[in-house]
Design a protein around this motif. Structure first.
Motif, mmCIF file in Angstrom:
data_model
loop_
_atom_site.group_PDB
_atom_site.id
_atom_site.type_symbol
_atom_site.label_atom_id
_atom_site.label_comp_id
_atom_site.label_asym_id
_atom_site.label_seq_id
_atom_site.Cartn_x
_atom_site.Cartn_y
_atom_site.Cartn_z
ATOM 1 N N GLY A 243 23.996 39.353 80.043
ATOM 2 C CA GLY A 243 22.543 39.428 80.078
ATOM 3 C C GLY A 243 21.837 38.971 78.822
ATOM 4 N N TYR A 244 22.547 38.248 77.943
ATOM 5 C CA TYR A 244 21.957 37.814 76.683
ATOM 6 C C TYR A 244 21.714 36.312 76.692
ATOM 7 C CZ TYR A 244 23.449 42.387 74.998
ATOM 8 O OH TYR A 244 23.634 43.734 74.843
ATOM 9 N N ALA A 245 20.538 35.908 76.284
ATOM 10 C CA ALA A 245 20.249 34.491 76.095
ATOM 11 C C ALA A 245 20.972 34.019 74.841
ATOM 12 C CB ALA A 245 18.749 34.266 75.961
ATOM 13 N N GLU A 246 21.162 32.701 74.728
ATOM 14 C CA GLU A 246 21.880 32.171 73.568
ATOM 15 C C GLU A 246 21.187 32.545 72.262
ATOM 16 O OE1 GLU A 246 23.494 27.830 72.029
ATOM 17 O OE2 GLU A 246 23.431 28.266 74.182
ATOM 18 N N GLY A 247 19.869 32.604 72.292
ATOM 19 C CA GLY A 247 19.126 32.975 71.091
ATOM 20 C C GLY A 247 19.277 34.428 70.696
ATOM 21 N N ASP A 248 19.839 35.244 71.593
ATOM 22 C CA ASP A 248 20.066 36.652 71.291
ATOM 23 C C ASP A 248 21.398 36.897 70.597
ATOM 24 O OD1 ASP A 248 17.696 37.307 72.593
ATOM 25 O OD2 ASP A 248 18.689 37.592 74.531
ATOM 26 N N ILE A 249 22.200 35.833 70.456
ATOM 27 C CA ILE A 249 23.538 35.990 69.888
ATOM 28 C C ILE A 249 23.494 35.835 68.373
ATOM 29 C CG2 ILE A 249 25.881 35.060 69.822
ATOM 30 C CD1 ILE A 249 25.411 33.976 72.654
#
Length: 279
Positions: free
Chosen positions: A76-82
């Motif tokens: 459930g995480y967008a790439e920008g959340d990593i």
């Protein structure tokens, strides 16, 4: 804790801010899989081309990185959340125990000893100890290395394993990094470099080395790469395993292998079945 007196207006603003925080997506600690969480921190290597590499412009590339991004997306995480965090081999168990990272995807071989401290999802790749040699050389079996110079990094057991089990007359050369071994192989100072074939393929796939080296394909050991998770977090393990199965089913796993290892002619094993540890 001591609290100062506040005005009614300030108290109202403070209460609203607390309410907004409580209704938000959390503090980014995914724990047992906090889907859609604000941030997720993933441990990777920063210095392994083809697997986990931080480039000079701050980007992250490699097979482990692609796997980590896919799993994070399924959680459930967008790439920008990593947030990628460098996790060196000696620090992996401690990073999970302290909660510095939510999971680790960093050429992390599943072993009985490590399973005492952390849990593993996967495996997601079956690698083997192998040799990297010059493209015009020919090594078909371990004892072909007798009398030749064999390189590995200081502290690694790979070269010693070859000497003990296959080529007792090999001359061991230890350098500080794999890059130094590669340079020695290119100059002729050493005749072969040994470690996991996935790591070797990653180096050989770099633009400056394409066509200069090849893997011998000896399969001297089995290395089952897993995704490390904090001990006891079985819910996270289950969710990561589901993501890995989907990655294979959608052929995204095959694409990641080809994108990162293809130029080296890496003869990879098929995607392993979840929970199937090859001894």
């Amino acid at each position: 804790m001591k609290l100062r007196k506040v005005t009614a207006a300030s108290a109202a603003v403070f209460a609203l801010s607390l309410t907004a925080t409580a209704c938000g997506s959390g503090d980014g600690d995914s724990g047992s899989g906090n889907d859609g969480g604000k941030k997720i921190t993933i441990g990777i290597k920063y210095d392994q081309p083809g697997l986990g590499l931080k480039t000079p412009d701050g980007k992250f590339t490699g097979f482990d990185v692609d796997v980590a991004k896919y799993v994070a997306k399924e959680l459930g995480y967008a790439e920008g959340d990593i947030e990628f965090k460098e996790t060196k081999s000696a620090d992996r168990e401690t990073a999970l125990e302290r909660g510095d990272v939510d999971f680790i995807t960093a050429t992390y071989s599943i072993t009985d000893e490590r399973k005492q401290k952390v849990d593993f999802a996967g495996p997601y790749l079956l690698a083997h100890q192998d040799l990297l040699i010059r493209a015009d050389d020919n090594v078909t079996k371990g004892d072909d290395l007798n009398g030749k110079k064999l390189c590995s990094v200081t502290g690694s057991t790979s070269a010693q394993n070859v000497k003990d089990d296959f080529a007792p007359k090999a001359q061991l050369k230890q350098y500080g990094t794999y890059s130094e071994c590669i340079n020695g192989l290119q100059s002729g100072a050493v005749d072969a470099l040994t470690t996991d074939d996935s790591i070797l393929a990653g180096y050989a796939s770099q633009d400056q080395y394409k066509g200069k080296f090849k893997l011998a394909g000896l399969k001297l050991s089995n290395e089952n790469y897993g995704i490390g998770v904090k001990k006891g977090d079985t819910a996270m393990v289950d969710k990561i395993n589901a993501a890995l199965e989907k990655m294979v089913k959608e052929k995204a796993w095959d694409k990641a292998v080809q994108d990162n290892f293809g130029p080296a002619g890496y003869q990879n094993e098929p995607a392993p079945q979840i929970g199937n540890i090859v001894k």
